[in-house]
Write an enzyme that holds these catalytic residues in place. Structure first.
Site, PDB file in Angstrom:
ATOM      1  N   TYR A  24      -2.168  -8.554   1.517  1.00  0.00           N
ATOM      2  CA  TYR A  24      -3.056  -7.397   1.345  1.00  0.00           C
ATOM      3  C   TYR A  24      -3.971  -7.129   2.537  1.00  0.00           C
ATOM      4  O   TYR A  24      -4.691  -6.136   2.542  1.00  0.00           O
ATOM      5  CB  TYR A  24      -3.890  -7.585   0.068  1.00  0.00           C
ATOM      6  N   ASN A  75      -4.800   3.168  -7.359  1.00  0.00           N
ATOM      7  CA  ASN A  75      -4.090   1.912  -7.142  1.00  0.00           C
ATOM      8  C   ASN A  75      -4.304   1.096  -8.411  1.00  0.00           C
ATOM      9  O   ASN A  75      -5.338   0.437  -8.565  1.00  0.00           O
ATOM     10  CB  ASN A  75      -4.621   1.157  -5.927  1.00  0.00           C
ATOM     11  N   HIS A  81       2.566  -2.156 -13.417  1.00  0.00           N
ATOM     12  CA  HIS A  81       3.828  -2.680 -13.936  1.00  0.00           C
ATOM     13  C   HIS A  81       3.788  -2.971 -15.434  1.00  0.00           C
ATOM     14  O   HIS A  81       4.779  -3.439 -15.990  1.00  0.00           O
ATOM     15  CB  HIS A  81       4.186  -3.969 -13.178  1.00  0.00           C
ATOM     16  N   ASP A  88       0.070   7.060 -20.219  1.00  0.00           N
ATOM     17  CA  ASP A  88      -0.263   8.128 -21.179  1.00  0.00           C
ATOM     18  C   ASP A  88      -1.506   8.894 -20.741  1.00  0.00           C
ATOM     19  O   ASP A  88      -1.556  10.122 -20.826  1.00  0.00           O
ATOM     20  CB  ASP A  88      -0.469   7.546 -22.578  1.00  0.00           C
ATOM     21  N   HIS A 101      -0.483   1.936  -3.076  1.00  0.00           N
ATOM     22  CA  HIS A 101      -0.437   0.463  -3.020  1.00  0.00           C
ATOM     23  C   HIS A 101      -0.593   0.004  -1.582  1.00  0.00           C
ATOM     24  O   HIS A 101       0.002   0.598  -0.667  1.00  0.00           O
ATOM     25  CB  HIS A 101       0.899  -0.064  -3.548  1.00  0.00           C
ATOM     26  N   LEU A 102      -1.322  -1.066  -1.398  1.00  0.00           N
ATOM     27  CA  LEU A 102      -1.454  -1.647  -0.055  1.00  0.00           C
ATOM     28  C   LEU A 102      -0.117  -2.219   0.415  1.00  0.00           C
ATOM     29  O   LEU A 102       0.317  -1.980   1.538  1.00  0.00           O
ATOM     30  CB  LEU A 102      -2.508  -2.761  -0.079  1.00  0.00           C
ATOM     31  N   SER A 103       0.501  -2.997  -0.456  1.00  0.00           N
ATOM     32  CA  SER A 103       1.795  -3.602  -0.133  1.00  0.00           C
ATOM     33  C   SER A 103       2.908  -2.649  -0.564  1.00  0.00           C
ATOM     34  O   SER A 103       2.646  -1.621  -1.201  1.00  0.00           O
ATOM     35  CB  SER A 103       1.940  -4.940  -0.863  1.00  0.00           C
ATOM     36  N   ARG A 112       7.831  -6.278  -9.796  1.00  0.00           N
ATOM     37  CA  ARG A 112       6.974  -5.237  -9.199  1.00  0.00           C
ATOM     38  C   ARG A 112       7.743  -3.953  -8.892  1.00  0.00           C
ATOM     39  O   ARG A 112       7.176  -2.965  -8.458  1.00  0.00           O
ATOM     40  CB  ARG A 112       6.322  -5.745  -7.910  1.00  0.00           C
TER      41      ARG A 112
END
Ligand code: DQA
Length: 146
Positions: A24, A75, A81, A88, A101-103, A112
């Site tokens: 990260y 994020n 996941h 919803d 997402h950072l990664s 993931r």
């Protein structure tokens, strides 16, 4: 001034900078917040930047964004996941939602690779580390301009 951009962050992102820095990075969430604020100000807008470790709190803020935000960058961290409830809530929004997402979750463990949130997202920014948030702000503003 336009409505603010909401930037919402899920669990464990308060630990950015110390949490698995090889994945990260070393930038803290406070640094990312400051960069987002600077970028938004340069574009004549503002950000509401928040983080929580609690699913219900994240959902409350998504509901708030429904009427208060120009668009939403989220994020959801681990809830990406797992959370049908978050999906919803996002589905009730008519403003653009950008998943960030950072990664790159697709380059990591198989669990993931599935995102509930993506079903409600206009776009996804992943794998750019901390600058992904700035890319999402820039792209979201361009989307609104279209
Ligand atoms: C993350 C990716 C998720 O899979 C993980 O659970 C996170 C962070 C990211 O920004 O890369 O907590 O959302």
């Amino acid at each position: 001034m336009s409505k603010p951009i909401y930037v919402l962050n899920g669990p464990n992102l308060n630990l950015l900078g110390v949490r698995e820095p090889e994945i990260y990075g070393h930038t803290t969430l406070e640094d990312i917040k400051a960069r987002c604020e600077t970028l938004a100000a340069s574009k004549n807008t503002s950000v509401v930047f928040r983080q929580t470790n609690h699913e219900g709190q994240l959902i409350d803020w998504v509901q708030e964004a429904r009427t208060e935000a120009s668009f939403l960058i989220i994020n959801p961290a681990g809830y990406t996941h797992t959370s049908v409830a978050l999906l919803d809530a996002l589905k009730a929004l008519s403003i653009p939602v950008i998943e960030c997402h950072l990664s790159n979750p697709h380059a990591r463990e198989p669990f993931r690779r599935h995102s509930y949130v993506s079903q409600a997202a206009k776009a996804v920014v992943a794998g750019f580390g901390a600058i992904g948030y700035e890319l999402a702000i820039d792209a979201g503003l361009r989307l609104l301009d279209q």
